[in-house]
Motif scaffolding. Structure first.
Motif, short mmCIF file in Angstrom:
data_model
loop_
_atom_site.label_atom_id
_atom_site.label_comp_id
_atom_site.label_asym_id
_atom_site.label_seq_id
_atom_site.Cartn_x
_atom_site.Cartn_y
_atom_site.Cartn_z
N ARG A 1 0.68 -1.41 -0.06
CA ARG A 1 -0.54 0.31 0.07
C ARG A 1 0.92 1.36 -0.21
N ASP A 2 2.35 1.22 0.48
CA ASP A 2 2.27 2.39 0.63
C ASP A 2 4.21 1.97 -1.24
N VAL B 1 -4.69 5.75 -1.64
CA VAL B 1 -5.75 5.95 -2.77
C VAL B 1 -5.96 4.70 -3.66
N VAL B 2 -4.55 4.78 -4.52
CA VAL B 2 -4.29 3.73 -5.25
C VAL B 2 -4.97 2.38 -4.53
N PHE B 3 -4.16 1.97 -3.50
CA PHE B 3 -4.48 0.64 -2.57
C PHE B 3 -5.76 0.47 -2.43
N ARG B 4 -6.90 1.41 -2.31
CA ARG B 4 -8.24 1.23 -1.71
C ARG B 4 -9.25 1.48 -3.15
N ASN B 5 -8.70 1.92 -4.08
CA ASN B 5 -9.92 2.52 -4.96
C ASN B 5 -9.56 0.96 -5.92
N GLY B 6 -8.04 0.37 -5.81
CA GLY B 6 -8.89 -1.17 -6.73
C GLY B 6 -9.19 -2.11 -6.16
N LEU B 7 -9.48 -1.89 -4.60
CA LEU B 7 -9.56 -2.90 -3.80
C LEU B 7 -11.37 -2.84 -4.14
N ARG B 8 -11.61 -1.60 -3.55
CA ARG B 8 -13.46 -1.84 -3.77
C ARG B 8 -14.05 -1.56 -5.46
N THR B 9 -12.73 -2.22 -6.57
CA THR B 9 -13.47 -1.68 -8.30
C THR B 9 -13.21 -3.24 -7.96
N LEU C 1 -4.85 -3.95 -9.46
CA LEU C 1 -4.00 -3.70 -8.47
C LEU C 1 -2.87 -2.68 -9.89
N ARG C 2 -2.12 -4.19 -10.39
CA ARG C 2 -1.28 -3.70 -11.77
C ARG C 2 -1.30 -2.53 -12.59
N ASP C 3 -2.62 -3.01 -13.20
CA ASP C 3 -3.61 -1.66 -14.14
C ASP C 3 -3.15 -0.46 -13.49
#
Length: 841
Positions: free
Chosen positions: A255-256, A261-269, A288-290
């Protein structure tokens, strides 16, 4: 419901109806749709439930109960037994249950959980803690008394509830395969910890959780063999792998790397797209890689490796410094993100990567007197070692107030790694002392965490290190640090203080007395006198009781004893009938003459004063029996007292339990002379041989130790403790292990010495723990113990259970562990323990 079919990737919907007695409630995975009376049997009802989403058979559950229930909100209900007498103690748990669901709904609003029933079960110890729509708890996990409230108790209750509840979002939704469970549990714990910090409104909690998981994970990976996260079904959350700490650190590092922000958005998606569908971990990483391309693909390879790398920083000369890493295992494919900071250029950082292709990085122009440190942000699953000069510069910087300029997580990382390198002979005590001196001004409990954990882990070895030069240096430095720290925070609590500061004071006061800081015992004596004279104004909190009594009693000697005895016992203790508050702590007295006289004074006066008021002698004598056991456990100096109490005053006739006494002798008596003086038993020679062999081979297996002959300062060192050094391991092929097991079970154990039998079991325990022997063979080998009543024969089993007890919490969902648990259940089924033994245990 489907015990023989646990294929999690096969999912379907279930529409469930239950016919049940009218005085019971029926519960399933979904809310109740309709309740009908049965037309034929009027004392029965039909409960019809809504259709489930597509779930695997392992999730289908039906519960019948006659419990009380509390509606926490429209879809959350708490159920507990009608006879439960501490309903008020569940109020705190109810608040947590309400808050956790609110926060998870806010975070992942696209996932609708139809309902959650929290089921509280007495003595619940099953491996399954959640099903779709259900969360299971043991009563003892949720009990909280506000008047006795302790911050750590609140945290433990909140963490238990939040992690289990979060599985409703991250459990069955995140994939059908058992090999995905490590990710499910890691995400549930990660977000659960964040919510606990919000619920308790304490910003230090996230720091504590980060530090705790990092400390425990690296410690276990340093001293225990563990497989990578991806392995087989049987290794998921295995008692021998326990990867939860590693998962948490890995997720925080990732996540760091890609930003929160990216981590949470990816998980929600991912959750919105794939809820209740068959998925795999690879699809989660693909999303997450995308969203980010920066090394994330390579970084994920961390989960395939066991143990961790060690990153090193060295200054080659006045111009050049070098950064490199090596691995504790055979893996060399680490991708390690590094953030380097210097005390003169804060808050700027230098970002670099160490990779399989680039294992060295050279830096030019860093001043020779700069303190170089790493900024790990929120987590780092690797050790960081510096050359001695840089360790000293860091220590000087921290002591001059620099610790206020960097995060507590970075400070703790420095201390945690220094503790490890001290214990493994890679850092000397002088440098360690310089590095930790700043802690005398630090009042943040989190900053002290690695020191407290190190002291706990070496506490059992301190007994063997009193004549060692290295240990005495360590003791002097630690004593100075604790003394200065207690001057800073004091021994008296203030009601308005932060709970973490109160907890830190208790921890440091405990260790200050262990390391014989003079002010510590004096403070305890003052607290005791005030609590006896003015109990209302100076009431002793439960957390301070043992510390106060024990350490106050330590400084009583023949000079001060009689005045204290006459004033406090006769004027305050007898009139209030509070003798039992003091008896159990008599063994803490250092002066043996005072101990003996006080014990007899209490014993015979209690006997004379209270025997007429009681139906039996048991209520009077049990506290003294417990105190006697404590006296036995204190060591050689109490031998004369023990002999007098057993022989001259016939304490044996007053319900001394010889089994308990034998266990205490095993743990605390190290010579046949001592044993013969106390209790004559021919098994003791066997016991001492078995004990020394077990301890020696265990310590040599999991701790780095120098050869026996090294230097004078290493003799009986706390860091070497070679007293038990001995012997060798014996391994057999599987067929021969089975043949041995069959022979022993058929009665053959009676034909060979107990020492030989124990050697077989001891080596088998070791090979089981190190994945060289499977549970099936181990079970066959140990089955003969069900007929064995010799305590010595059981010794390696008991010690193995003690050593893995801290890990059991993280292994409740593991197939291997459940097989292991079924096998060892024989211990509790075969032996009966008295009330006294349970108390001592």
């Amino acid at each position: 419901l489907f015990p023989c079919w646990d294929e999690r990737h096969l999912k379907t919907t279930f529409t469930i109806s239950v016919k049940h007695p009218a005085n019971f409630f029926a519960l399933t995975n979904m809310p109740l749709r309709m309740l009908d009376s049965d037309d034929i049997e009027h004392n029965f009802k039909w409960a019809h439930f809504y259709t489930t989403p597509a779930i695997s058979t392992s999730q289908v559950s039906i519960i019948l109960c006659n419990f009380f229930h509390v509606n926490i909100n429209n879809y959350i209900i708490l159920w507990y037994r009608k006879s439960f007498s501490q309903t008020k103690s569940l109020f705190y748990a109810q608040q947590v249950m309400k808050n956790i669901s609110f926060h998870l709904e806010y975070e992942f609003g696209g996932i609708k959980i139809p309902k959650i029933d929290h089921i509280v079960i007495p003595h619940f110890s099953y491996n399954i803690t959640t099903k779709l729509g259900f969360v299971f708890h043991s009563e003892r996990e949720l009990i909280y008394h506000e008047e006795l409230g302790h911050i750590m108790n609140r945290i433990e209750i909140a963490r238990s509830i939040t992690r289990k509840t979060a599985h409703q979002w991250f459990g069955d939704t995140l994939g059908p395969f058992w090999s995905n469970y490590w990710l499910h549990d890691g995400l549930a714990t990660l977000f659960g910890d964040e919510i606990v910090a919000k619920i308790l409104n304490n910003s230090q909690l996230i720091d504590l959780f980060v530090v705790q998981s990092q400390n425990e994970g690296l410690y276990f990976d340093s001293y225990f063999d563990r497989f990578p996260l991806f392995n087989t079904v049987s290794n998921i959350e295995s008692i021998f792998n326990f990867p939860r700490y590693k998962v948490l650190i890995f997720l925080r590092m990732y996540r760091d790397l890609i930003t929160d922000v990216v981590f949470r958005n990816g998980l929600r998606t991912y959750l919105h797209k794939l809820t209740f569908n068959s998925t795999s971990v690879s699809e989660f990483w693909s999303i997450l890689r995308d969203l980010t391309k920066e090394y994330s693909c390579n970084f994920i390879s961390w989960i395939n490796f066991d143990q961790y790398p060690v990153v090193s920083w060295k200054q080659k000369n006045l111009l050049w410094s070098v950064l490199t890493y090596n691995s504790n295992s055979s893996n060399s494919g680490w991708w390690i993100p590094i953030r380097i900071m210097r005390n003169t250029t804060l808050p700027k950082v230098i970002k670099v990567w160490l990779t399989p292709q680039v294992q060295y990085k050279y830096f030019k122009g860093i001043p020779n007197n700069d303190a170089v440190m790493f900024d790990i942000q929120h987590a780092a699953y690797y050790r960081i070692n510096y050359e001695s000069k840089n360790w000293r510069r860091i220590g000087y910087y921290l002591k001059s107030g620099g610790y206020k300029n960097i995060s507590v997580i970075n400070c703790v990382k420095l201390i945690d790694d220094a503790c490890h390198f001290l214990m493994t002979h890679q850092l000397n005590i002088s440098i360690f002392s310089k590095l930790t001196r700043y802690l005398s001004h630090e009042t943040n409990f989190v900053a002290w965490y690695p020191i407290v954990k190190m002291l706990e882990r070496i506490s059992d070895m301190i007994l063997y290190s009193q004549n060692d030069t290295n240990f005495m240096k360590f003791k002097v430095k630690m004593k100075e640090l604790l003394e200065d720290s207690m001057k800073n925070i004091g021994y008296n609590e203030i009601s308005t203080e932060d709970d973490f500061l109160k907890n830190l004071r208790r921890e440091l006061a405990r260790w200050a007395c262990i390391f014989e800081v003079p002010s510590c015992m004096e403070a305890a004596k003052m607290k005791l006198e005030e609590s006896i004279e003015y109990p209302k104004q100076h009431k002793l909190e439960p957390e301070w009781r043992k510390w106060t009594y024990c350490n106050a009693f330590k400084i009583l000697n023949s000079t001060t004893y009689y005045s204290w005895l006459l004033v406090y016992i006769r004027e305050f203790i007898w009139p209030k009938n509070t003798t039992k508050n003091y008896i159990e702590y008599l063994a803490c007295m250092e002066d043996t003459a005072v101990l003996y006289e006080t014990y007899l004074f209490f014993l015979f006066n209690d006997w004379d004063l209270h025997m007429k008021k009681l139906n039996s002698a048991k209520q009077v004598i049990i506290p003294y029996i417990k105190a006697f056991y404590a006296i036995v456990s204190k060591g050689d100096k109490n031998d004369k007292i023990i002999q007098n109490l057993l022989l001259e005053h016939d304490l044996k006739s007053k319900k001394i339990n010889r089994v308990i006494l034998l266990i205490l002798i095993i743990n605390n008596i190290y010579s046949m002379e001592r044993y013969n003086m106390i209790l004559n038993n021919p098994q003791l020679i066997d016991l001492f041989v078995v004990q020394s062999q077990n301890e020696g081979l265990y310590f040599d297996s999991y701790f780095d130790r120098f050869p026996l002959f090294n230097t004078v300062s290493n003799i009986e060192s706390i860091f070497n403790f070679p007293r038990y050094k001995a012997y060798y391991r014996i391994n057999y092929e599987s067929k021969n292990w089975r043949r041995i097991g069959y022979y022993l079970k058929s009665g053959g154990y009676k034909n060979i010495s107990v020492i030989n039998c124990v050697k077989l079991i001891d080596d088998a325990c070791h090979f089981l723990m190190t994945h060289q022997l499977n549970i099936s063979i181990f079970s066959k080998l140990t089955r003969y113990l069900s007929h064995e009543t010799n305590f010595v024969a059981w010794y390696p089993i008991v010690k193995m259970l003690e050593r893995i007890s801290d890990m059991i919490l993280y292994s409740q969902n593991d197939t291997n562990f459940m097989k292991f648990k079924v096998m060892t259940k024989i211990i509790s089924d075969r032996y009966y323990f008295t009330e006294e033994l349970l108390v001592i245990s």
